[in-house]
Design a protein around this motif. Structure first.
Motif, PDB file in Angstrom:
ATOM      1  N   SER A  95      10.520 -37.980  52.323  1.00 43.69           N
ATOM      2  CA  SER A  95       9.516 -37.081  51.749  1.00 43.69           C
ATOM      3  C   SER A  95       9.606 -35.672  52.348  1.00 43.69           C
ATOM      4  N   PHE A  96      10.199 -35.566  53.557  1.00 47.64           N
ATOM      5  CA  PHE A  96      10.371 -34.231  54.130  1.00 47.64           C
ATOM      6  C   PHE A  96      11.340 -33.401  53.301  1.00 47.64           C
ATOM      7  N   ARG A  97      12.296 -34.092  52.691  1.00 46.33           N
ATOM      8  CA  ARG A  97      13.260 -33.372  51.865  1.00 46.33           C
ATOM      9  C   ARG A  97      12.588 -32.778  50.643  1.00 46.33           C
ATOM     10  N   LEU A  98      11.472 -33.384  50.266  1.00 42.62           N
ATOM     11  CA  LEU A  98      10.836 -32.970  49.024  1.00 42.62           C
ATOM     12  C   LEU A  98       9.764 -31.906  49.247  1.00 42.62           C
ATOM     13  N   THR A  99       9.495 -31.570  50.497  1.00 45.97           N
ATOM     14  CA  THR A  99       8.505 -30.528  50.787  1.00 45.97           C
ATOM     15  C   THR A  99       9.134 -29.150  50.608  1.00 45.97           C
ATOM     16  N   PRO A 100       8.508 -28.266  49.848  1.00 43.46           N
ATOM     17  CA  PRO A 100       9.079 -26.923  49.693  1.00 43.46           C
ATOM     18  C   PRO A 100       9.137 -26.188  51.029  1.00 43.46           C
ATOM     19  N   PRO A 101      10.269 -25.554  51.335  1.00 43.96           N
ATOM     20  CA  PRO A 101      10.439 -24.903  52.634  1.00 43.96           C
ATOM     21  C   PRO A 101       9.402 -23.816  52.915  1.00 43.96           C
ATOM     22  N   ILE A 102       8.926 -23.150  51.894  1.00 45.03           N
ATOM     23  CA  ILE A 102       8.008 -22.035  52.130  1.00 45.03           C
ATOM     24  C   ILE A 102       6.770 -22.521  52.873  1.00 45.03           C
ATOM     25  N   VAL A 103       6.403 -23.789  52.655  1.00 45.32           N
ATOM     26  CA  VAL A 103       5.203 -24.344  53.281  1.00 45.32           C
ATOM     27  C   VAL A 103       5.311 -24.331  54.804  1.00 45.32           C
ATOM     28  N   VAL A 104       6.504 -24.636  55.341  1.00 44.75           N
ATOM     29  CA  VAL A 104       6.636 -24.574  56.796  1.00 44.75           C
ATOM     30  C   VAL A 104       7.052 -23.189  57.260  1.00 44.75           C
ATOM     31  N   LEU A 105       7.595 -22.392  56.351  1.00 41.49           N
ATOM     32  CA  LEU A 105       8.144 -21.112  56.792  1.00 41.49           C
ATOM     33  C   LEU A 105       7.072 -20.079  57.142  1.00 41.49           C
ATOM     34  N   VAL A 106       5.951 -20.107  56.435  1.00 44.25           N
ATOM     35  CA  VAL A 106       4.905 -19.135  56.768  1.00 44.25           C
ATOM     36  C   VAL A 106       4.386 -19.356  58.197  1.00 44.25           C
ATOM     37  N   LEU A 164      16.189 -29.188  60.846  1.00 46.55           N
ATOM     38  CA  LEU A 164      15.077 -29.669  60.033  1.00 46.55           C
ATOM     39  C   LEU A 164      15.492 -29.813  58.564  1.00 46.55           C
ATOM     40  N   ILE A 214      16.637 -18.901  52.072  1.00 50.53           N
ATOM     41  CA  ILE A 214      15.227 -18.665  52.377  1.00 50.53           C
ATOM     42  C   ILE A 214      14.908 -18.778  53.874  1.00 50.53           C
TER      43      ILE A 214
END
Lengths: 292, 285
Positions: A129-140, A164, A228
């Motif tokens: 499920s980590f693969r399916l999380t959009p990167p922007i969510v952790v990037l901010v 990651l 990104i």
């Protein structure tokens, strides 16, 4: 009888025509980019368009010697041109990010492919499920954390997020590859007096080596292509090649010729890669779906 | 192999712990940000506003618009790539000379840096670009591709399809080749035509592979940032502004960290709900 032959002939012809059209659709953008990169600047958007009427290497010389614009001269540390430094940054970060991710993924994938234990399914589902999380969510938040901890714009900071980014797919694929290794092989090694760890190193990993290479290549490819993570978490110091590409168009006037040249130069390693290791790429790409 | 100790558990721990550390802290941070009003350049730092921010988000028309754009893009692109990918796979499994070369070509778009793909098509689909010139030659009207709000999103979807349809195709080809032969032979003996074999034997047999490949695509399409950012940057007139792009502008352009945190929180749980619904439906092992 006659009509059957005719029908076969027609379907054959249609197959060839379609195959050629698809090949053109894939290759044409790259060929046209090559054309634009070789034309002198004033000839690019002429009407009718020109195809290799004049060849000048001016754009390539500009990219290789200076990269785009003054702003990126800053990136030229350690004696290289900005373009070289960007490629080196990409290589360092994608390379170490991939290797470290695989080292973390091997024990996890081995455990999940071999043993049944409480929470195994939970881990398997959650890691995917980590693969399916959009990167922007952790990037901010990571951007804010990196700013506060001086990880911003460092190689280490970028490698940490590349691990990651690679880890979920690496675990997922390796589970599939390890499952392909017959369990009897490993049991035989255990009976012959191997410890479990040496059985892993002497039997499982060598037998699954094609899979390991596939995972390594895919990880390297995907992080080499990343935009990104590097775009948000790095600045002038650790600018990677894809980020530098976008740097070309942030000026008021887009220099199409230089842009095309820089895109092609950045893609050369990938073309070589695809040519030599395509088998592994296909295996890695398709196994994810097939063994799911 | 059954084992009665904790060590399989400890083998998973490093990888899992790493992922958790890099996800739980950011998620918690996002929650914290969600209750703040924080202009990043403000020396006073964040100030607590409670649920006010969420209320603003719910009534934010650009947020609604981005959400709809994201959904159209995500599902549109996946459907488009399924259709093209399936056609490519059927083509690639025909007998013809150069078939292996053809399959190598299919990897090429997938392997190319997405930003480079975006920039390449930005050149080709320029209003004065080569594609419009070719359209004129065959007697069609030139299209304004990325320049008009009405066409920009669909043009982006075409670019995405150029890059990722081959992925669906390669998955289907691999699945076709792994099929058991007896049912297909039986069908041929029973006189099934080529299309009947595909429709009634092969496609049902590869259903699982196809759904997983589609799920990967669906999730990646939901995340898409590079191509959109490189080509249109969310414009013209917000027409291609997906949630990811809108979040990016909030955080790194307007420096509204509170807004960005709320958007991140929303995207995080929204993507989880989508994945959960899909995973339930296709029952990944």
């Amino acid at each position: 009888m006659y009509s059957l032959v005719l029908r076969k002939l027609i379907s054959k012809a249609v197959t060839y025509i379609l195959a050629i059209l698809v090949s053109l659709a894939i290759l044409f953008p790259i060929v046209w980019l090559l054309n634009i990169s070789l034309l002198p600047p004033q000839e690019i958007f002429t009407y009718p368009p020109k195809f290799l009427t004049e060849i000048s290497l001016e754009n390539y010389v500009k990219v290789l010697s200076g990269g785009m614009g003054e702003k990126y001269q800053i990136a030229a540390t350690g004696g290289g041109t900005p373009f070289q430094v960007n490629l080196l940054n990409s290589l360092i970060c994608a390379g170490s990010g991939s290797i470290l991710a695989i080292l973390l993924a091997i024990p996890a994938a081995y455990s999940l492919s071999r043993f049944r234990f409480p929470l195994a399914n939970f881990f398997r589902y959650q890691i995917l499920s980590f693969r399916l999380t959009p990167p922007i969510v952790v990037l901010v938040p990571l951007y804010l954390i990196y700013q506060a901890t001086n990880l911003y714009d460092t190689h280490i900071g970028l490698v940490l997020v590349y691990i990651l980014a690679n880890l979920p797919l690496a675990v997922w694929l390796l589970i599939g590859f390890f499952k392909e290794v017959p369990i009897e092989l490993e049991e035989a090694a255990l009976i012959d007096g191997c410890t479990r760890i040496s059985a892993v190193f002497r039997v499982v990993l060598p037998v699954a080596s094609t899979g390991l290479i596939s995972v390594a290549i895919l990880s390297l490819l995907f992080t080499w292509n990343d935009f990104i993570f590097a775009f948000i978490l790095t600045g002038n110091n650790v600018r990677t090649a894809p980020v530098a590409l976008l740097g070309c168009i942030s000026y008021e006037q887009i220099m199409w010729g230089q842009l095309a040249a820089q895109v092609l130069l950045t893609l050369i390693p990938i073309f070589i890669f695809v040519f030599f290791v395509q088998k592994y790429i296909i295996r890695g790409l398709t196994l994810g779906a097939i063994k799911g | 192999m059954k084992i009665k100790s904790l060590y399989p558990f400890f083998l998973v721990l490093p990888a899992w712990g790493y992922l958790i550390a890099f996800t739980v802290f950011p998620t918690a941070y996002n929650w914290w940000l969600s209750f703040m009003d924080w202009y990043f350049a403000n020396p006073l730092g964040p100030s607590y506003i409670g649920l006010e921010g969420f209320k603003n988000l719910i009534y934010d028309p650009i947020f609604h618009y981005s959400l709809i754009t994201t959904l159209i893009y995500t599902f549109g692109v996946t459907l488009l790539e399924l259709i093209i990918g399936l056609s490519l796979a059927l083509l690639a499994t025909q007998e013809f000379r150069g078939r292996r070369l053809f399959r190598t070509l299919l990897i090429l778009p997938i392997a190319i840096t997405p930003v480079a793909v975006g920039l390449t098509w930005k050149v080709l689909l320029n209003t004065d670009g080569i594609v419009n010139f070719l359209l004129k030659i065959i007697g069609l009207k030139p299209i304004s591709w990325f320049a008009y709000p009405t066409t920009a999103l669909y043009s982006l979807m075409l670019v995405d399809a150029w890059q990722w349809s081959p992925f669906i195709a390669l998955s289907i080809i691999a699945a076709f080749e792994a099929l058991p032969i007896p049912p297909i032979e039986a069908a041929i003996i029973d006189g099934a035509s080529y299309w009947q074999q595909i429709r009634y034997i092969k496609l049902p047999l590869i259903k699982d592979v196809l759904t997983i490949a589609l799920m990967f695509r669906l999730c990646d399409a939901f995340k898409t940032f590079d191509i959109i950012f490189a080509i249109t940057g969310g414009g013209p007139a917000n027409a291609t502004q997906t949630l990811a792009i809108y979040t990016y502008y909030n955080a790194f352009y307007w420096l509204l960290m509170g807004n960005a945190g709320r958007l991140c929180t929303f995207i995080f749980y929204f993507s989880f709900v989508i994945v959960y619904i899909l995973a339930r439906r296709i029952k990944v092992e």
